[in-house]
Design an enzyme around this catalytic site. Structure first.
Site, PDB file in Angstrom:
ATOM      1  NE  ARG A 198      -3.250   0.985  -5.783  1.00 57.99           N
ATOM      2  CZ  ARG A 198      -3.931   1.901  -4.323  1.00 57.99           C
ATOM      3  NH1 ARG A 198      -2.875   2.505  -4.278  1.00 57.99           N
ATOM      4  NH2 ARG A 198      -4.865   1.011  -4.228  1.00 57.99           N
TER       5      ARG A 198
ATOM      6  CG  ASP B 262       2.360   7.956  -0.620  1.00 56.92           C
ATOM      7  OD1 ASP B 262       3.132   8.431   0.496  1.00 56.92           O
ATOM      8  OD2 ASP B 262       0.927   7.536  -0.262  1.00 56.92           O
TER       9      ASP B 262
ATOM     10  NE  ARG C 232     -10.567   5.505 -18.709  1.00 57.42           N
ATOM     11  CZ  ARG C 232     -11.149   4.366 -17.565  1.00 57.42           C
ATOM     12  NH1 ARG C 232     -11.726   3.348 -17.540  1.00 57.42           N
ATOM     13  NH2 ARG C 232     -11.579   5.065 -16.838  1.00 57.42           N
TER      14      ARG C 232
ATOM     15  CG  HIS D 288       0.922   3.315  -0.048  1.00 57.34           C
ATOM     16  ND1 HIS D 288       0.722   2.225  -2.001  1.00 57.34           N
ATOM     17  CD2 HIS D 288      -0.304   3.998  -0.325  1.00 57.34           C
ATOM     18  CE1 HIS D 288      -0.807   1.925  -1.125  1.00 57.34           C
ATOM     19  NE2 HIS D 288      -1.289   3.314  -0.807  1.00 57.34           N
TER      20      HIS D 288
ATOM     21  CD  GLU E 128       3.467   1.305  -2.560  1.00 56.45           C
ATOM     22  OE1 GLU E 128       2.526   0.538  -1.142  1.00 56.45           O
ATOM     23  OE2 GLU E 128       3.437   1.872  -3.493  1.00 56.45           O
TER      24      GLU E 128
ATOM     25  CG  LEU F 235      -9.577  16.300 -13.575  1.00 57.71           C
ATOM     26  CD1 LEU F 235      -9.037  17.257 -12.842  1.00 57.71           C
ATOM     27  CD2 LEU F 235     -10.272  17.273 -14.279  1.00 57.71           C
ATOM     28  N   GLY F 236      -9.809  12.049 -11.367  1.00 56.89           N
ATOM     29  CA  GLY F 236     -11.473  11.343 -10.644  1.00 56.89           C
ATOM     30  C   GLY F 236     -11.732  12.748  -9.520  1.00 56.89           C
ATOM     31  NE  ARG F 237     -14.688   8.895  -6.314  1.00 61.12           N
ATOM     32  CZ  ARG F 237     -15.007   7.572  -6.477  1.00 61.12           C
ATOM     33  NH1 ARG F 237     -16.884   7.572  -5.483  1.00 61.12           N
ATOM     34  NH2 ARG F 237     -14.654   6.361  -6.298  1.00 61.12           N
TER      35      ARG F 237
HETATM   36  C1  8YV Z   1      -4.238   2.516   1.877  1.00 62.81           C
HETATM   37  C2  8YV Z   1      -4.376   2.807  -0.820  1.00 62.81           C
HETATM   38  O1  8YV Z   1      -5.570   1.242   1.257  1.00 62.81           O
HETATM   39  O2  8YV Z   1      -7.098   3.500  -0.569  1.00 62.81           O
HETATM   40  C3  8YV Z   1      -6.074   3.380  -1.216  1.00 62.81           C
HETATM   41  O3  8YV Z   1      -6.749   2.675  -2.641  1.00 62.81           O
HETATM   42  O4  8YV Z   1      -3.547   2.798  -1.164  1.00 62.81           O
HETATM   43  C4  8YV Z   1      -4.444   3.895   0.508  1.00 62.81           C
HETATM   44  O5  8YV Z   1      -5.609   4.998   0.775  1.00 62.81           O
HETATM   45  C5  8YV Z   1      -4.293   2.085   2.177  1.00 62.81           C
HETATM   46  O6  8YV Z   1      -2.809   2.650   2.894  1.00 62.81           O
HETATM   47  C6  8YV Z   1      -4.158   1.038   3.658  1.00 62.81           C
HETATM   48  O7  8YV Z   1      -3.884   0.203   3.385  1.00 62.81           O
END
Ligand code: 8YV
Length: 312
Positions: A230, A254, A173, A277, A259, A150-152
């Site tokens: 991620r 996403d 956490r 992504h 990837e 629950l961050g931004r």
């Molecule tokens: C990528 C992201 O940075 O902000 C992040 O952590 O995973 C994305 O916004 C964006 O795809 C540019 O590579």
């Protein structure tokens, strides 16, 4: 003399052009032209990375003059932060400007997978509507939503979910004293208490494989997983097994473990929604991310306070 910069990720064209105008900028020559890179390496003063980029100890070892790693993205789990700190290298990222878009896509994915928007679209395009109505789908309004992290971004998802009358719970956490949502101490406890589990935690070693088979089983055969964080936060093999065995009802993703490779088995499944992504991928947000990346670089080279340094 213009400072020498190296990008270690594919950047949007507008950003590369601006970097080219303002700096002695080299786009990924460490991958494309090893000899040129070797000649240039001692002079490189900053790296421009992305959320997906990898900057390991081995690369930093070859770059004795790097002072700054400017990440075009909020996540910096691909950077070896310890190695950077040992060398006194500062890291900046692009928080806040992408929060709304990432939260928007999380809700879009959630709606798409529950309401089966993509199969329903295919139903219309394939002329199947002429033969009969589409099957009934899953209600979103009023359902229980669990947020892992629950961050931004997690908070922005929670605010949107409240607009759908969803009951929001979270794990992380720590319990947050500033929010009234139900707190569950583990991902498993959270999964057991919700219909939709959204992953919004940072990547890296601390969260790797956090969503494993036990969490997916707790989510259960009526539960859905959404991941906009991620790939490695979810054990992808365990997710495939859970989907294969109908131990969860669906997933919307996403991000993926490696990837841009997406397992063929996942691609063949109808109860998953897959996006490349792209959560921060709007013209508006990528422009703002580019401007913030440039602002960090400029501030660094002009000796001014950095707009968005990564805190330790
Ligand atoms: C990528 C992201 O940075 O902000 C992040 O952590 O995973 C994305 O916004 C964006 O795809 C540019 O590579």
């Amino acid at each position: 003399m213009k400072p020498t910069l190296l990008s270690v990720a594919r950047l949007p064209a507008f950003l590369s052009r601006r970097l080219d105008d303002e700096y002695n900028f080299h786009d990924r020559i460490h991958e494309s032209d090893r000899a040129a890179f070797d000649g240039l390496a001692p002079r490189i003063r900053a790296l421009v990375a992305s959320g997906e980029a990898r900057v390991g100890r081995d690369l930093l070892d070859r770059l004795p003059s790097v002072e700054l790693i400017a990440v075009f993205g909020v996540g910096y789990d691909g950077i070896d932060v310890a190695a950077a700190r040992e060398r006194g290298i500062t890291i900046t990222n692009t928080p806040d400007v992408l929060t709304d878009d990432v939260a928007d896509l999380a809700i879009g994915l959630l709606l798409a997978v529950a309401r089966e928007i993509l199969p329903a679209d295919s139903h219309v395009r394939a002329g199947q509507w002429l033969e009969g109505p589409f099957r009934l789908t899953r209600r979103v309004s009023g359902a229980r939503l669990g947020i892992l992290g629950l961050g931004r971004i997690g908070m922005a998802i929670a605010r949107r979910a409240q607009g759908f009358g969803m009951r929001v719970a979270y794990t992380g956490r720590h319990r947050r004293p500033d929010v009234a949502f139900d707190y569950h101490p583990t991902p498993r406890d959270l999964a057991a208490a919700v219909d939709f589990l959204v992953v919004a935690a940072p990547g890296g070693g601390a969260t790797r494989g956090l969503v494993d088979a036990t969490v997916l089983d707790a989510l259960g055969p009526e539960g859905y997983l959404i991941n906009i964080a991620r790939g490695p936060v979810v054990d992808e093999a365990a997710l495939l097994a859970a989907l294969r065995g109908a131990r969860i009802r669906g997933a919307a993703l996403d991000v993926f473990a490696s990837e841009p490779h997406v397992p063929a088995e996942l691609i063949a499944m109808e109860n998953v929604v897959l996006t490349p992504h792209m959560a921060s991928g709007t013209v508006e947000t990528r422009t703002a991310m580019g401007e913030l990346t440039l602002a960090n670089l400029r501030a660094h080279f002009e000796g001014r306070p950095l707009p968005t340094p990564v805190s330790a």
